[in-house]
Write an enzyme that holds these catalytic residues in place. Structure first.
Site, PDB file in Angstrom:
ATOM      1  N   CYS A   1       0.813  -1.223   0.000  1.00 22.24           N
ATOM      2  CA  CYS A   1       0.000   0.000   0.000  1.00 22.24           C
ATOM      3  C   CYS A   1       0.846   1.271   0.000  1.00 22.24           C
ATOM      4  O   CYS A   1       0.629   2.177  -0.816  1.00 22.24           O
ATOM      5  CB  CYS A   1      -0.981  -0.011   1.159  1.00 22.24           C
ATOM      6  SG  CYS A   1      -0.244   0.003   2.815  1.00 22.24           S
TER       7      CYS A   1
ATOM      8  N   HIS B   1      -2.578   0.714   6.951  1.00 26.45           N
ATOM      9  CA  HIS B   1      -2.974   0.733   5.539  1.00 26.45           C
ATOM     10  C   HIS B   1      -3.206   2.170   5.094  1.00 26.45           C
ATOM     11  O   HIS B   1      -3.645   3.013   5.866  1.00 26.45           O
ATOM     12  CB  HIS B   1      -4.243  -0.085   5.317  1.00 26.45           C
ATOM     13  CG  HIS B   1      -4.533  -0.345   3.870  1.00 26.45           C
ATOM     14  ND1 HIS B   1      -3.765  -1.190   3.102  1.00 26.45           N
ATOM     15  CD2 HIS B   1      -5.484   0.151   3.036  1.00 26.45           C
ATOM     16  CE1 HIS B   1      -4.245  -1.227   1.864  1.00 26.45           C
ATOM     17  NE2 HIS B   1      -5.283  -0.409   1.797  1.00 26.45           N
TER      18      HIS B   1
ATOM     19  N   HIS C   1      -5.927   1.949  -3.934  1.00 26.87           N
ATOM     20  CA  HIS C   1      -4.942   1.421  -2.983  1.00 26.87           C
ATOM     21  C   HIS C   1      -4.481   0.042  -3.431  1.00 26.87           C
ATOM     22  O   HIS C   1      -5.132  -0.626  -4.239  1.00 26.87           O
ATOM     23  CB  HIS C   1      -5.549   1.336  -1.578  1.00 26.87           C
ATOM     24  CG  HIS C   1      -6.758   0.448  -1.467  1.00 26.87           C
ATOM     25  ND1 HIS C   1      -6.916  -0.495  -0.480  1.00 26.87           N
ATOM     26  CD2 HIS C   1      -7.888   0.352  -2.219  1.00 26.87           C
ATOM     27  CE1 HIS C   1      -8.076  -1.117  -0.610  1.00 26.87           C
ATOM     28  NE2 HIS C   1      -8.679  -0.619  -1.666  1.00 26.87           N
TER      29      HIS C   1
END
Length: 408
Positions: free
Chosen positions: A189, A242, A254
């Protein structure tokens, strides 16, 4: 939790219901969601199903017909699909609207089933007993007792067309690889966003999601703009774990651990539960108006570390890099080694640093770097050559700051 998302849930315009065309004409062009749905009547029910080859559950069916018609990209779950669009009464429903139903359990005030409105009180949906079927909902006591709401999707996806978002979209489908930051290999990510910002904006970001959270400007959810970073906690580990980039229309792009580079909705229940905040990092650009910084930046990622190196042709060692840049830009001949360079200027406090100042770290030995603004320094490491580092967030360098001097 739902209240904080109210400003992002998309209101919309009516989707125009189209008359059915002969099958020969339909096959020659993209079908509408309603046309797609009509062709799937008779497809069996399958729990978790999202494909006509295996069957559909209710939300999988709705997601499929909208995706295949290229009309709208909907979330997977009923409760998340319900977050999209504006409410209308069932009496004013138009073909293409979504009709939601719930269980009779009064303690659960959430939709559990979704159908596509086909006009004339009819709906098309996937049921446990009949699979994909069309019924007159007004004549069904079973479904009318469970009626929850009708919602109309927006006329457009609402995704921004700015250049950064367009660049990000070119990486859709690149596989998730933990620790990777290269489209030829894959992305995690934070690696995805680090790579994107460097290539698209010339902005050098810290490597991890936790470090990226520590930089940039914090903004509120109602101020969010395409390009802002959205952070989440407690996904695969405790704490910030994240990060994605907002692209408009309540969505973010993402690198998903379970998929690849993909697009999700902020309003999805999973992401709401993990929500942490928004940061704006598009202003973290190098202070290239300073000639020393501008020159130093040209070597980032281009010149390797070489012990004893003092030029870009052969490579640099740590002090050889700073000596070379200052001589080339300002005609100043700094001492060859860091121990001499630290004595060549006027000491400055960390809080007073300006682009072009020399910063020194006490690692295995005294190591010089060129301050580039916003806690960023350009320097040479033995493993990566000339690099950009955020000295506030770097796990290695943040505790090794020693002093700084200004060269006149």
């Amino acid at each position: 939790m739902m209240k904080k998302w109210k400003g992002l849930l998309i209101g919309g315009c009516a989707l125009v219901g189209l008359m059915m065309m002969p099958q020969s004409e339909v096959s020659a062009q993209t079908q509408t969601p309603l046309e797609q749905a009509e062709t799937l009547i008779g497809t069996p029910y399958q729990k978790g199903g999202t494909d006509p080859k295996t069957g559909f559950d209710a939300s999988g069916f709705i997601q499929y017909v909208y995706k295949e018609s290229e009309s709208f990209d909907l979330p997977r779950k009923v409760v998340d699909q319900y977050q999209i669009g504006e409410k209308v009464s069932l009496e004013k429903a138009k073909p293409g609207d979504l009709v939601y139903f719930r269980s009779l359990d009064e303690t659960k005030d959430v939709p559990t089933h979704v159908a596509l409105y086909a006009g004339n009180h009819e709906i098309i949906h996937s049921t446990l007993t009949q699979g994909v079927t069309k019924i007159d909902v007004s004549k069904s006591k079973y479904w009318m007792d469970r009626y929850y709401a009708t919602k109309r999707l927006p006329a457009t996806q609402g995704i921004s067309d700015n250049s950064l978002v367009k660049d990000a979209m070119t990486y859709l489908g690149v596989p998730y690889v933990f620790g990777a930051a290269d489209p030829k290999v894959g992305f995690d990510c934070s690696g995805f966003l680090q790579y994107l910002f460097e290539k698209s904006l010339g902005i050098y970001l810290p490597r991890s999601a936790e470090q990226q959270w520590l930089v940039g400007e914090k903004v509120t959810l109602d101020q969010i703009q395409p390009g802002d970073f959205v952070f989440f906690s407690n996904t695969y580990k405790t704490g910030i774990s994240h990060v994605g980039m907002y692209i408009g229309g309540d969505r973010f792009i993402h690198a998903s651990r379970s998929e690849s580079v993909t697009i999700s909705y902020l309003s999805e229940s999973y992401w709401q539960e993990k929500w942490t905040g928004v940061k704006r990092l598009t202003d973290l650009k190098l202070a290239k108006e300073d000639p020393v910084v501008s020159k130093a930046a040209t070597y980032i990622g281009e010149v390797p570390y070489v012990k004893g190196g003092t030029s870009p042709k052969e490579g640099f060692d740590t002090a050889g890099f700073t000596q070379y840049v200052y001589q080339q830009v300002l005609g100043i001949n700094l001492p060859r080694y860091a121990s001499g360079q630290v004595k060549a200027g006027t000491p400055v406090k960390r809080s007073d640093l300006k682009p072009g100042d020399l910063v020194f770290f006490n690692g295995a030995s005294l190591t010089p770097a060129i301050y580039a603004g916003l806690d960023q320094v350009i320097h040479v490491t033995s493993s990566n050559g000339v690099v950009m580092t955020n000295m506030k967030t770097s796990a290695y360098w943040k505790d090794k700051y020693e002093t700084a001097v200004r060269i006149k």
